[in-house]
Design an enzyme around this catalytic site. Structure first.
Site, PDB file in Angstrom:
ATOM      1  N   ASP A  71       0.865  -1.182   0.000  1.00 19.09           N
ATOM      2  CA  ASP A  71       0.000   0.000   0.000  1.00 19.09           C
ATOM      3  C   ASP A  71       0.900   1.230   0.000  1.00 19.09           C
ATOM      4  O   ASP A  71       2.105   1.139   0.285  1.00 19.09           O
ATOM      5  CB  ASP A  71      -0.891  -0.009   1.255  1.00 19.09           C
ATOM      6  CG  ASP A  71      -1.750   1.247   1.353  1.00 19.09           C
ATOM      7  OD1 ASP A  71      -2.417   1.595   0.359  1.00 19.09           O
ATOM      8  OD2 ASP A  71      -1.733   1.908   2.403  1.00 19.09           O
ATOM      9  N   SER A  72       0.303   2.369  -0.279  1.00 16.66           N
ATOM     10  CA  SER A  72       1.037   3.631  -0.222  1.00 16.66           C
ATOM     11  C   SER A  72       1.562   3.925   1.189  1.00 16.66           C
ATOM     12  O   SER A  72       2.460   4.732   1.349  1.00 16.66           O
ATOM     13  CB  SER A  72       0.117   4.770  -0.663  1.00 16.66           C
ATOM     14  OG  SER A  72      -1.053   4.769   0.137  1.00 16.66           O
ATOM     15  N   CYS A  96      -4.349  -1.046  -2.068  1.00 16.34           N
ATOM     16  CA  CYS A  96      -4.464   0.415  -2.111  1.00 16.34           C
ATOM     17  C   CYS A  96      -5.453   0.783  -3.215  1.00 16.34           C
ATOM     18  O   CYS A  96      -5.280   0.356  -4.365  1.00 16.34           O
ATOM     19  CB  CYS A  96      -3.083   1.000  -2.420  1.00 16.34           C
ATOM     20  SG  CYS A  96      -3.064   2.784  -2.674  1.00 16.34           S
ATOM     21  N   HIS A 152      -8.513   3.637   4.072  1.00 17.37           N
ATOM     22  CA  HIS A 152      -8.786   4.179   5.410  1.00 17.37           C
ATOM     23  C   HIS A 152     -10.279   4.235   5.766  1.00 17.37           C
ATOM     24  O   HIS A 152     -10.633   4.385   6.928  1.00 17.37           O
ATOM     25  CB  HIS A 152      -8.232   5.600   5.517  1.00 17.37           C
ATOM     26  CG  HIS A 152      -6.740   5.692   5.520  1.00 17.37           C
ATOM     27  ND1 HIS A 152      -5.963   5.198   4.503  1.00 17.37           N
ATOM     28  CD2 HIS A 152      -5.886   6.235   6.431  1.00 17.37           C
ATOM     29  CE1 HIS A 152      -4.691   5.425   4.774  1.00 17.37           C
ATOM     30  NE2 HIS A 152      -4.613   6.055   5.933  1.00 17.37           N
ATOM     31  N   GLU A 188      -5.889   9.182  10.200  1.00 19.30           N
ATOM     32  CA  GLU A 188      -4.516   9.063  10.725  1.00 19.30           C
ATOM     33  C   GLU A 188      -4.341   9.897  11.994  1.00 19.30           C
ATOM     34  O   GLU A 188      -3.462   9.627  12.807  1.00 19.30           O
ATOM     35  CB  GLU A 188      -3.509   9.431   9.637  1.00 19.30           C
ATOM     36  CG  GLU A 188      -3.631   8.465   8.463  1.00 19.30           C
ATOM     37  CD  GLU A 188      -2.336   8.137   7.753  1.00 19.30           C
ATOM     38  OE1 GLU A 188      -1.350   8.835   7.952  1.00 19.30           O
ATOM     39  OE2 GLU A 188      -2.349   7.157   6.967  1.00 19.30           O
ATOM     40  N   CYS A 240     -11.254   3.390  -0.574  1.00 17.01           N
ATOM     41  CA  CYS A 240      -9.929   3.794  -0.070  1.00 17.01           C
ATOM     42  C   CYS A 240      -9.675   3.026   1.221  1.00 17.01           C
ATOM     43  O   CYS A 240     -10.599   2.797   2.016  1.00 17.01           O
ATOM     44  CB  CYS A 240      -9.935   5.302   0.187  1.00 17.01           C
ATOM     45  SG  CYS A 240      -8.508   5.893   1.103  1.00 17.01           S
TER      46      CYS A 240
HETATM   47  N1  DGL Z   1      -4.010   3.894   0.389  1.00 18.87           N
HETATM   48  C1  DGL Z   1      -4.643   4.987  -0.331  1.00 18.87           C
HETATM   49  C2  DGL Z   1      -5.888   4.473  -1.069  1.00 18.87           C
HETATM   50  O1  DGL Z   1      -6.467   3.470  -0.699  1.00 18.87           O
HETATM   51  C3  DGL Z   1      -5.006   6.131   0.585  1.00 18.87           C
HETATM   52  C4  DGL Z   1      -3.812   6.939   1.063  1.00 18.87           C
HETATM   53  C5  DGL Z   1      -3.095   7.625  -0.076  1.00 18.87           C
HETATM   54  O2  DGL Z   1      -3.621   8.600  -0.641  1.00 18.87           O
HETATM   55  O3  DGL Z   1      -2.014   7.176  -0.424  1.00 18.87           O
HETATM   56  O4  DGL Z   1      -6.294   5.065  -2.031  1.00 18.87           O
END
Ligand code: DGL
Length: 279
Positions: free
Chosen positions: A11-12, A74, A188, A152, A186
């Site tokens: 993931d990012s 992600c 989160h 976060e 997303c």
């Molecule tokens: N993990 C990213 C997503 O699911 C969210 C956080 C980011 O913008 O990197 O799109």
């Protein structure tokens, strides 16, 4: 034939821990290698070229760990950089298609909402795929860029007026469209599930892309006879590109349990440029 190699998940940043949590529930005997690009998060407001470049490096890192399968946990990578999958020597799953399939199965009134990062919504991958499966569906997609920093920061309670007002403001077009199904596109957003339900109502079915993906990966590995057969306790290794202050707190919010800093390995992700020979 069993395949005892680990599943690679990336993931990012730490958001993919919400997907990891679901994978561990349905595939409790699998070894997992998780990479979070914490040094370069967020991806959700970057250009397509940058997201694709980062995704290739993340995948190369996981390949260097001899994984049997890669999950792009992600929403942004799965929408913008799904093209990288065709170059991989192992099977791959993003999170978009699995959640779209579940949404299409769930909707009765053919009105589906999608919420995600700006890059994901701009890409329109959910809308395109939903229309493929259900051409007369009405899709309302909205980017909610403040949701990631809210989560976060640990501001997730449905009783918190800042959280509720933010959710209400972003989700107004979704509520107005009377969708019966809403894709949380997303990583989160499942953490905000209670606040989202308060705003859209309990009758709207929320699609958690982690659940959709975990079930799909399980089905695929079972079908290919690629599940791990070893009896020893499975392992989960964590790698990140930066160990940031507050790492453990954010992990706690997303995974539901903390990860100690000494359990986390640091990776120089820029070294994973180019293609890795996986043979
Ligand atoms: N993990 C990213 C997503 O699911 C969210 C956080 C980011 O913008 O990197 O799109």
């Amino acid at each position: 034939m069993a395949d005892n190699r680990p599943i690679g998940v990336f993931d990012s940043g730490l958001g993919g821990l919400t997907v990891l949590k679901e994978l561990e529930k349905v595939l409790p005997n699998e070894n997992i290698v998780y990479f979070g690009d914490t040094g370069r998060v967020p991806y959700g407001n970057r250009s397509n070229d940058t997201i694709i470049h980062y995704a290739r490096q993340d995948e190369n890192f996981l390949l260097s760990k001899n994984v049997k399968y890669i999950v792009a946990a992600c929403g942004t990578v799965s929408s913008v950089a799904a093209c990288t999958a065709k170059d991989l020597p192992v099977r791959f799953s993003g999170v978009v298609e699995n959640s779209v399939k579940d949404a299409v199965d769930s909707t009765k009134n053919k009105r589906i909402g999608v919420i995600a990062t700006s890059a994901t919504i701009k890409n329109g991958s959910h809308k395109r795929l939903i229309k493929n499966y259900l051409p007369d569906a009405q899709v309302v997609d909205v980017s909610c860029p403040l949701f990631v920093p809210l989560v976060e920061e640990g501001w997730v309670s449905a009783d918190d007026s800042v959280v509720l007002d933010t959710v209400k403001r972003y989700l107004k077009p979704i509520v107005d469209a009377k969708v019966d199904t809403l894709i949380l596109g997303c990583t989160h957003y499942p953490v905000l599930e209670k606040a989202i339900k308060t705003v859209v109502g309990n009758d709207v079915c929320l699609i958690n892309m982690g659940c959709s993906t975990a079930n799909a990966v399980k089905k695929e590995l079972e079908g290919l006879d690629m599940l791990r057969q070893e009896r020893s306790k499975p392992t989960c290794e964590f790698y990140v590109s930066d160990v940031t202050e507050g790492f453990s707190k954010v992990a706690q919010i997303l995974l539901g349990q903390g990860i100690e800093n000494d359990k986390v390995n640091l990776v120089d992700i820029s070294k994973y440029e180019g293609s890795i020979n996986h043979n």
